[in-house]
Design an enzyme around this catalytic site. Structure first.
Site, short mmCIF file in Angstrom:
data_model
loop_
_atom_site.label_atom_id
_atom_site.label_comp_id
_atom_site.label_asym_id
_atom_site.label_seq_id
_atom_site.Cartn_x
_atom_site.Cartn_y
_atom_site.Cartn_z
N PHE A 1 43.51 14.68 12.02
CA PHE A 1 44.60 13.80 13.38
C PHE A 1 45.66 13.50 12.40
CE2 PHE A 1 45.49 9.06 13.87
CZ PHE A 1 44.84 9.15 15.37
N ALA A 2 46.64 13.38 12.53
CA ALA A 2 47.77 13.66 11.66
C ALA A 2 48.55 12.38 12.13
CB ALA A 2 48.68 15.02 11.28
N PRO B 1 54.63 9.98 4.87
CA PRO B 1 55.28 9.32 3.74
C PRO B 1 55.99 7.85 3.76
CG PRO B 1 55.79 11.60 3.36
CD PRO B 1 55.07 11.47 4.14
N ALA C 1 55.66 5.77 6.32
CA ALA C 1 55.60 5.33 7.50
C ALA C 1 53.79 5.62 7.69
CB ALA C 1 55.85 5.54 8.73
N GLU D 1 42.89 4.13 8.92
CA GLU D 1 42.67 3.16 9.98
C GLU D 1 42.53 2.14 9.88
OE1 GLU D 1 39.37 5.20 12.51
OE2 GLU D 1 39.57 6.64 11.34
N SER E 1 43.17 -3.98 5.72
CA SER E 1 42.49 -4.82 6.25
C SER E 1 43.63 -6.21 6.85
CB SER E 1 41.38 -5.59 5.33
OG SER E 1 40.49 -4.64 4.84
N GLU E 2 44.33 -6.13 6.65
CA GLU E 2 45.47 -7.53 6.64
C GLU E 2 45.76 -6.77 8.02
OE1 GLU E 2 45.69 -5.24 4.68
OE2 GLU E 2 45.14 -7.34 2.33
C1 LIG Z 1 40.98 8.60 2.46
C2 LIG Z 1 42.44 8.37 3.28
C3 LIG Z 1 42.42 9.11 4.39
C4 LIG Z 1 42.55 9.03 5.52
N1 LIG Z 1 43.08 10.14 6.09
C5 LIG Z 1 44.16 9.62 7.27
C6 LIG Z 1 44.06 11.02 8.22
O1 LIG Z 1 43.10 11.66 8.47
N2 LIG Z 1 45.57 10.33 9.20
C7 LIG Z 1 46.27 10.21 9.26
O2 LIG Z 1 47.22 9.87 9.86
N3 LIG Z 1 46.31 9.01 8.01
C8 LIG Z 1 45.03 8.90 7.15
N4 LIG Z 1 45.00 8.33 6.03
C9 LIG Z 1 46.27 7.33 5.90
C10 LIG Z 1 45.77 6.03 6.50
O3 LIG Z 1 46.18 5.89 7.50
C11 LIG Z 1 47.33 4.76 5.27
O4 LIG Z 1 47.38 5.14 4.25
C12 LIG Z 1 47.38 3.75 6.08
O5 LIG Z 1 47.64 3.56 7.43
C13 LIG Z 1 47.42 2.71 5.08
O6 LIG Z 1 49.14 3.82 5.12
P1 LIG Z 1 49.83 3.33 3.90
O7 LIG Z 1 49.47 4.30 2.90
O8 LIG Z 1 51.31 3.87 3.81
O9 LIG Z 1 50.40 2.12 3.12
P2 LIG Z 1 51.39 1.07 3.30
O10 LIG Z 1 51.77 0.97 4.66
O11 LIG Z 1 52.40 1.67 2.26
O12 LIG Z 1 50.36 -0.74 3.12
C14 LIG Z 1 49.64 -0.78 1.28
C15 LIG Z 1 49.33 -1.49 2.30
O13 LIG Z 1 50.22 -3.29 2.39
C16 LIG Z 1 49.19 -4.29 3.45
N5 LIG Z 1 49.79 -4.61 4.64
C17 LIG Z 1 49.73 -3.22 5.47
N6 LIG Z 1 50.05 -4.41 6.32
C18 LIG Z 1 50.63 -5.46 6.52
C19 LIG Z 1 50.78 -6.56 7.17
N7 LIG Z 1 51.45 -6.50 8.31
N8 LIG Z 1 51.30 -7.61 5.82
C20 LIG Z 1 50.78 -8.19 4.53
N9 LIG Z 1 49.96 -6.41 4.34
C21 LIG Z 1 50.07 -6.00 5.23
C22 LIG Z 1 47.93 -3.18 3.49
O14 LIG Z 1 46.81 -3.96 2.15
C23 LIG Z 1 47.74 -2.44 2.73
O15 LIG Z 1 47.29 -1.08 2.20
C24 LIG Z 1 44.34 8.34 4.88
C25 LIG Z 1 43.98 7.88 3.98
C26 LIG Z 1 43.19 7.79 3.39
C27 LIG Z 1 43.58 6.74 1.79
#
Ligand SMILES: Cc1cc2nc3c(=O)[nH]c(=O)nc-3n(C[C@H](O)[C@H](O)[C@H](O)COP(=O)(O)OP(=O)(O)OC[C@H]3O[C@@H](n4cnc5c(N)ncnc54)[C@H](O)[C@@H]3O)c2cc1C
Length: 388
Positions: free
Chosen positions: A130-131, A135, A137, A369, A372-373
């Site tokens: 599921f993609a 980088p 978003a 998925e 927590s926030e």
């Molecule tokens: C082990 C692993 C497996 C994954 N597998 C998949 C996959 O199969 N397919 C896929 O599409 N993605 C996958 N992901 C990606 C995952 O969905 C993203 O890492 C996640 O959605 C957070 O996005 P980001 O890493 O860009 O963090 P960012 O969007 O940069 O967020 C950073 C942090 O900001 C905080 N934050 C977010 N929103 C808010 C808000 N509104 N207010 C205040 N704080 C906030 C949260 O603490 C968050 O962790 C995977 C990630 C990991 C670690």
């Protein structure tokens, strides 16, 4: 261990399922547990095959394509994930990805798409992924920038996806890209992209603290036929969110499985180790830790199975309930596993110990998925809407 199955959320077949998968996992997964570090690609491929042979992938595809039920039975998905996670995190990961990577087809696909992909997902002939994340978003997925330009009977996909589970071993990806019908969430469409499509490359394998197959993918002029569009143009974000709605509750169930494993390990250690002339389990500060762990585990189970029951039986959207289950259970699992490490003392941080592995394994669940926030925002919004 299964006493909660007497709660009114379950039917008899759930109780049978819980016992069967526990027995299967004991027998099949225990010998594989030692291989869950290092190069995990082969282990994941083996696990997909074992899950298929065991009949557990029947739960991620509909009956018409060889599956168990007409539509997702979320309580069954949760029981399976909870049990697999308690035995072997990678088995849970493999199961979840077969579901998450094919969920969009099950929910929105055409008959041809279902026929082409779902029996192979169930039969372990196709590994799914599921993609969505890019980088730039992740949490703000509606802001994704990968493009899909319509060209005659094809779309041309350009851009990147990152942190994609099963990246590198998947046979196909459910990919979300901007088709531009509108700004933001309403200008995204969902596509099925076979891994061997020219222009799609695994740009980087990503190593994480608890090893899982994970990659950054690069799409350069990837030609995808129009029949690979899932749902309608511009509805891709809806497709992604509906898929996550089903699987978000099951992430909470995986967290519950990890927490239970930590609780059992901690309890057994406390009973068997002597300290200050008594078993550790008689020290009241230790009992306080155990009490908090038991509360966290049972409260998680209540929220998870309440949400799953409401979706299965009441057949309503459970966005708030799923968010509450995911938020509480993943945060609770972190607390429980942290205490389990504490109870194990120095041995708790030694590589190869179950609690050490659990400590690394549970961390990502609070991020993917929907971090927590993000769950907090969903819960608060739903509450505020209910006041209107
Ligand atoms: C082990 C692993 C497996 C994954 N597998 C998949 C996959 O199969 N397919 C896929 O599409 N993605 C996958 N992901 C990606 C995952 O969905 C993203 O890492 C996640 O959605 C957070 O996005 P980001 O890493 O860009 O963090 P960012 O969007 O940069 O967020 C950073 C942090 O900001 C905080 N934050 C977010 N929103 C808010 C808000 N509104 N207010 C205040 N704080 C906030 C949260 O603490 C968050 O962790 C995977 C990630 C990991 C670690």
């Amino acid at each position: 261990m299964h006493d909660y199955l007497n709660w009114p959320f379950f039917e008899n077949h759930h109780r049978v399922l819980a016992q069967d998968i526990d027995a299967w996992a004991d027998q099949t997964l225990t010998p594989l547990a030692g291989k869950a570090e290092g190069d995990v690609d082969d282990l994941c491929k083996t696990l997909v095959g074992e899950l298929s042979k065991g009949g557990w992938l029947d739960y991620v595809v509909p009956k018409a394509y060889g599956g168990k039920f007409e539509e997702f039975d979320v309580r069954s998905l949760c029981i399976i994930r909870e049990t697999l996670a308690r035995h072997l995190g990678l088995a849970d990961f493999t199961f979840a990805l077969q579901g998450l990577g094919s969920g969009a087809i099950t929910l929105f696909g055409t008959n041809d798409q279902k026929q082409k992909y779902l029996p192979d997902v169930r039969g372990a002939k196709k590994i799914a992924a599921f993609a969505l994340t890019e980088p730039k978003a992740g949490s703000d997925a509606a802001n994704l920038s990968m493009t899909a330009k319509e060209m005659g009977d094809h779309y041309i996909l350009d851009g990147q996806k990152t942190l994609i589970s099963n990246g590198g071993i998947a046979d196909y990806y459910t990919v979300f890209a901007r088709t531009g019908e509108a700004d933001g969430a309403k200008g995204i469409s969902a596509f099925l992209v076979d891994a061997d499509t020219p222009g799609l490359e695994v740009a980087e394998r990503i190593e994480v603290m608890a090893p899982h197959p994970l990659a950054r993918l690069k799409f350069s002029g990837v030609k995808v036929p129009k029949e690979n569009l899932i749902g309608k143009p511009g509805e891709g974000f809806k497709v992604a969110m509906a898929t996550l709605d089903v699987f978000r509750i099951s992430v909470a169930a995986a967290a519950l499985g990890f927490a239970k494993c930590g609780l059992i390990k901690a309890g057994k250690r406390a009973k068997s180790r002597k300290m200050f002339g008594v078993p550790m389990s008689e020290l009241q500060m230790l009992q306080a830790m155990l009490a908090e762990m038991v509360m966290d585990v049972e409260a998680s189970a209540l929220l998870i199975y309440r949400a799953a029951w409401k979706r299965d039986v009441k057949k309503v959207r459970v966005t708030k309930e799923a968010a509450m289950a995911k938020l509480f259970a993943t945060e609770a699992a972190q607390r429980v596993v942290d205490k389990a490490v504490q109870i194990w003392g120095g041995m708790g941080v030694v590589k190869g110990q179950t609690v050490e592995h659990l400590y690394r394994e549970v961390r990502a669940l609070r991020i993917y998925e929907g971090a927590s926030e993000v769950q907090k925002i969903i819960i608060a919004r739903k509450f505020l809407e209910s006041l209107k």
